[in-house]
Design a protein around this motif. Sequence first.
Motif, PDB file in Angstrom:
ATOM      1  N   CYS A 686       7.664  46.598   2.695  1.00 48.20           N
ATOM      2  CA  CYS A 686       9.076  46.292   2.485  1.00 48.20           C
ATOM      3  C   CYS A 686       9.964  47.496   2.807  1.00 48.20           C
ATOM      4  O   CYS A 686      10.918  47.805   2.074  1.00 48.20           O
ATOM      5  N   MET A 688      12.140  49.487   6.079  1.00 50.02           N
ATOM      6  CA  MET A 688      12.741  49.293   7.388  1.00 50.02           C
ATOM      7  C   MET A 688      12.279  50.406   8.333  1.00 50.02           C
ATOM      8  O   MET A 688      11.820  51.455   7.871  1.00 50.02           O
ATOM      9  N   SER A 690      14.062  52.556   9.839  1.00 54.37           N
ATOM     10  CA  SER A 690      14.786  53.789   9.516  1.00 54.37           C
ATOM     11  C   SER A 690      14.206  54.456   8.277  1.00 54.37           C
ATOM     12  O   SER A 690      14.215  55.696   8.161  1.00 54.37           O
ATOM     13  N   ASP A 691      13.700  53.676   7.315  1.00 52.35           N
ATOM     14  CA  ASP A 691      13.032  54.254   6.150  1.00 52.35           C
ATOM     15  C   ASP A 691      11.751  54.970   6.566  1.00 52.35           C
ATOM     16  O   ASP A 691      11.471  56.088   6.131  1.00 52.35           O
ATOM     17  N   LYS A 801      17.864  48.239  18.641  1.00 53.45           N
ATOM     18  CA  LYS A 801      17.730  47.874  17.234  1.00 53.45           C
ATOM     19  C   LYS A 801      16.341  47.338  16.915  1.00 53.45           C
ATOM     20  O   LYS A 801      16.034  47.082  15.750  1.00 53.45           O
ATOM     21  N   GLN A 827      13.423  44.462  13.479  1.00 50.26           N
ATOM     22  CA  GLN A 827      14.742  45.078  13.526  1.00 50.26           C
ATOM     23  C   GLN A 827      14.982  45.895  12.269  1.00 50.26           C
ATOM     24  O   GLN A 827      14.285  45.754  11.261  1.00 50.26           O
ATOM     25  N   ASP A 828      15.971  46.763  12.339  1.00 44.34           N
ATOM     26  CA  ASP A 828      16.288  47.641  11.223  1.00 44.34           C
ATOM     27  C   ASP A 828      17.339  46.969  10.352  1.00 44.34           C
ATOM     28  O   ASP A 828      18.479  46.806  10.755  1.00 44.34           O
ATOM     29  N   GLY A 829      16.964  46.570   9.167  1.00 48.63           N
ATOM     30  CA  GLY A 829      17.884  45.919   8.247  1.00 48.63           C
ATOM     31  C   GLY A 829      17.104  45.304   7.110  1.00 48.63           C
ATOM     32  O   GLY A 829      15.955  44.873   7.295  1.00 48.63           O
ATOM     33  N   PRO A 830      17.666  45.242   5.899  1.00 48.20           N
ATOM     34  CA  PRO A 830      16.930  44.728   4.735  1.00 48.20           C
ATOM     35  C   PRO A 830      16.495  43.283   4.899  1.00 48.20           C
ATOM     36  O   PRO A 830      15.508  42.857   4.305  1.00 48.20           O
ATOM     37  N   VAL A 833      12.727  43.055   6.446  1.00 55.72           N
ATOM     38  CA  VAL A 833      11.523  43.629   5.844  1.00 55.72           C
ATOM     39  C   VAL A 833      10.691  42.520   5.210  1.00 55.72           C
ATOM     40  O   VAL A 833      11.220  41.476   4.814  1.00 55.72           O
TER      41      VAL A 833
END
Length: 845
Positions: A686, A688, A690-691, A801, A827-830, A833
């Motif tokens: 869970c 992303m 970026s995390d 992205k 993709q990067d976004g909550p 995930v």
Amino acid sequence: MESLFEQLAELSEEERVQRLDVECRDDLELREALEKMFRAMDIEDQFLVSPVKAAPKIVLPQQLGEFELLEEVGRGGMGVVYRARQARLGRTVALKVLSHSVLQTTRQLERFRREARAAARLTHPGIVTIHAEGTVDDVHFFTMEYVAGPSLDDLLRARRHLEKRQWPVESAALEHPAGIAGLIAGVADALQAAHDAGVVHRDVKPSNLLMAPGGMLKLSDFGLVLDQQEASMSYAGEVFGTPHYISPEQAEGRTEEVDRRTDVYSLGVVLYELLTGSRPIEGESAIEVLRGVVEREPRAVRSVNRNAPLDLAIICEVAMARRPSDRYQSAADMAADLRRALHLEPILARPLPLARKMARWVRRNRSSITAASITAMAVIALAMTFREAARRLEIAGLVASVDDYLTMDDREVEELPALRNLSAAVVGLGELTSALSSSDREALEKALRHLDAATERRASRGEEEVLEAVQEPRGLEPWRTPTARIVRGTTVVLEMNEIRRQVGLAELVIEDHADKRWEIDAPGGVVWLQEFDSLTGIPGPAIQMGPSPARFSTPPGHYLVSVRVEDRIVAEFDRIAWVTSDAFRLSPPSVEDERANTDEMVLIEPVPVTYSAEDGTVAHLAGIEFHLAPYWIDKYEVTNGEYAEFVKATGHRPPLLWRDSANWDPTLPKTPANYREDWDELPVVCVMPSDAQAYAEWRGKRLLTYAEWLYAARGPRGRIYPWTDDRTVADYLGNCNQRMVPTPEVTPLLTMYLGAVAPARSHPEAATEDGVYHLLGNVDEINGSLFITDSMEGHFECNPKERFKSGGSWLAGSFKYTLPASHSPIQDGPEFVTHRIGFRCARSQ
């Protein structure tokens, strides 16, 4: 005499004496002249071209003391270099043996030993390290660091004689001026370290510059060294060096003038060759080249290659100035100017004064000056002082240049050579204002008006090209601008500004649509830059951007920035520089941070490999041979326990699975402070992209590229399961055989996760032969590469992205996934995930 000298130079000393007895029996003056030439030149180290007669084969035992000789890797006038194995330390070294053919005097032996002693005092990442010196059975040798890459000379020869597709991968660094500037700046740093230790190399040339795996050139072969800590071994009039790269003071045997600026000159010649593809002075023999170095002026860099950046051309010209006092006074000064050019900052060097250039032109073209013109100049000289005659002659030439420009057609007046010539004329007339007549002043004013208008028009077209490139549709790669057009347009504006600056006109401004600014602050480190290939996602050649703090600019693109301390990488940053991106300001962990290590990582040393599309290999990698540099990969997926350390240390947001939600398990902790330790060994999910990237950088690492993940999983044989080469296997090993469960509305995500996931260090039976766990199964893994799709029309598209994820999670067996077919985008976004997606890290070697 020259012909006879060339013939004798190919002979051994004994044969040479016999031949002299025959050829010079009745001409003692000729013999004395020839013997003086041979005393003045160590001829076997002078010729750049291969000799007609090869150096004699050195017969050695396979074992030399504790060193096992594996293969010959180089041969020169003084000896032979072998790749050898040092059994006691279990390492590969380069071993240089003094050839029996030159071991004739104590002077030769002392020069060989002096090379080892001088180089052994030098400690610098850009200088080949000397290990030891020894003698076994009258064989003199020393050992040094083995550099596996090709020499710069090898790369230049490949580019001259092979098709582009056959060029070594290391030659890519020579394709762009920024790469050239970075490489030569690194060599200048190495020379400065040698000079600071009192060592002058005296033989800087491409064959003595070795390309290390990290993309840095290493300076080698100190056989002609001038060591200021030891007594000189040179005779007056003695010539040392390789003719094409030798300085004028070396060529004329002025040994008392040889100093650090001699190495600066030779490095300037190397830069000239990289920028133009040719050497500044050519000739059919060594003697002709040496005479040319002394008497002839090389063609200007930009007259050979009009696309060479102006600043680099000026740097090259100053480094190669005939008089040492006109050159950079240190290699450090040259390195600093190269980095200013690399960072798009004004350089400190200035072109040689116009009067001196004209004097050089006269020397170069004196054979074409007619007797009438010589007579006329003599008459004028008799009528007025020499200074006044020279001034009027210079003014007349400059005004003639202006008149020539004004007669050009509309197309020619904006060509760069014409604008440069006009600029030089304006500068020259401006320096002689007090001596100008009214008609000369009128010519100067007219030239300024035309130069102002022409440079503004050309710069406007360059800016238009940048804007069009930024705004044009990009169906193939919508995330990336056409870099070549942006660089071309920006270069035009910069060149026009340089011309305007020289003549005192206001500079033109281009909107910041192209270059993106980087600021890297890593005390004690050296910053390197690589651009990811837009198709394969493989990092390109590394370009040294200089010691931290580093400031530089790049065109838009996908880049990897690494920070090295000596030969160790302590931090890496993966960034996409999009046209709308702000400046990147990056501060890696401390270079002494204990997180920056390779514990629980595996070193992968790839060989060139091709994977077939028939296996399901992603289309943009299928059927092509790709080359990966060695890299480290985590043996295990990143765990909750490891990620919790990161969250607690940095305050980064915890994974969504750790937080309470209406549809999730009510016992779920809300903060890392409530973290349940029984999750420690399970892979974190869970998160992303970026995390994952933030965690990797906190560890001094980075995310795997997809190509690296694929190679670690499939290996050189192209297996489709991590644990076997058998393609018909029916049973999946490891955590690959879980089943789909009801949707989150029925079963909380935490419950699904805990019921299906396995500890990161479990199932060794499913690991690869290198010992990497769970590359197929357990959790999907986020990669650093941009996801590329096939448009079904033979074109590939990517989105900044979207990143690759691969591995198939614990459902791999249910869906019959194989390694090459287990990829998909994330993709990067909550909202993207899931409880099945985690990651692992990598690091460049």
